[in-house]
Design an enzyme around this catalytic site. Structure first.
Site, PDB file in Angstrom:
ATOM      1  CB  CYS A  65      -0.893  -0.021   1.233  1.00  0.00           C
ATOM      2  SG  CYS A  65      -1.864   1.490   1.417  1.00  0.00           S
ATOM      3  CB  CYS A  68      -0.520   2.040   5.771  1.00  0.00           C
ATOM      4  SG  CYS A  68      -1.255   0.555   5.043  1.00  0.00           S
ATOM      5  CB  CYS A 114      -5.384  -0.359   2.171  1.00  0.00           C
ATOM      6  SG  CYS A 114      -4.219  -0.800   3.470  1.00  0.00           S
ATOM      7  CB  CYS A 117      -4.362   3.133   5.733  1.00  0.00           C
ATOM      8  SG  CYS A 117      -4.092   3.038   3.965  1.00  0.00           S
ATOM      9  CB  CYS A 137      -9.188  -4.095 -11.816  1.00  0.00           C
ATOM     10  SG  CYS A 137      -8.843  -2.944 -13.115  1.00  0.00           S
TER      11      CYS A 137
HETATM   12 ZN   LIG Z   1      -2.884   1.097   3.423  1.00  0.00          ZN
END
Ligand SMILES: [Zn+2]
Length: 152
Positions: A65, A68, A114, A117, A137
């Site tokens: 990510c 984070c 995510c 976060c 995707c």
């Molecule tokens: Zn994240």
């Protein structure tokens, strides 16, 4: 391995618990994210197809990510979907991603975020390759490739 049925279940009954949580204000995210990443991740934007830096990446490694740094996907489950966005068949861990039904633009789709976060990542569709049949995707701007053997 996750299947479409389990993803629909997560949408209806709630997502698995993440390992940890990262929470910041909008101003703090704006500070640490690139403008395009902020637009995609915090404002649920979509990058133009075939423009993302990770679209044609083939290096071995993990896709973390961009907000984070939690590992989300890895290069072994990336595939060439021809859509112009990085595509994967599974998350790296079942609890890395959260799912939500998205009714925007008059379509019913499943948004993926995510789980650590809450950043918008992209969508998942039930038309991927076997055996999972899933196609995640994902916007390049939402991820950072951590090449195998390197530390971020
Ligand atoms: Zn994240």
């Amino acid at each position: 391995m996750l299947t479409w049925k389990e993803i629909i279940n997560f949408c209806v009954k709630g997502n698995p618990k993440p390992e940890q949580r990262v929470e910041k204000t909008e101003a703090e995210w704006r500070e640490i994210l690139e403008p395009e990443a902020f637009r995609v991740m915090r404002k649920k934007g979509t990058e133009a197809p075939h423009t993302g830096a990770l679209c044609s990446a083939h290096e071995a490694g993990k896709y973390n990510c961009a907000g984070c740094n939690t590992p989300l996907f890895d290069s072994t489950i990336k595939f060439e979907s021809g859509t112009g966005w990085p595509s994967f068949t599974q998350p790296i861990n079942e609890n890395a991603i959260q799912y939500e039904k998205d009714n925007a633009f008059g379509m019913v789709r499943v948004e993926v975020m995510c789980n650590t976060c809450d950043a918008h990542l992209g969508h998942v569709f039930p038309d991927g390759p076997q055996p999972s049949g899933l196609r995640y995707c994902i916007n390049s701007a939402s991820m950072r490739l951590q090449e195998a053997g390197s530390q971020i």
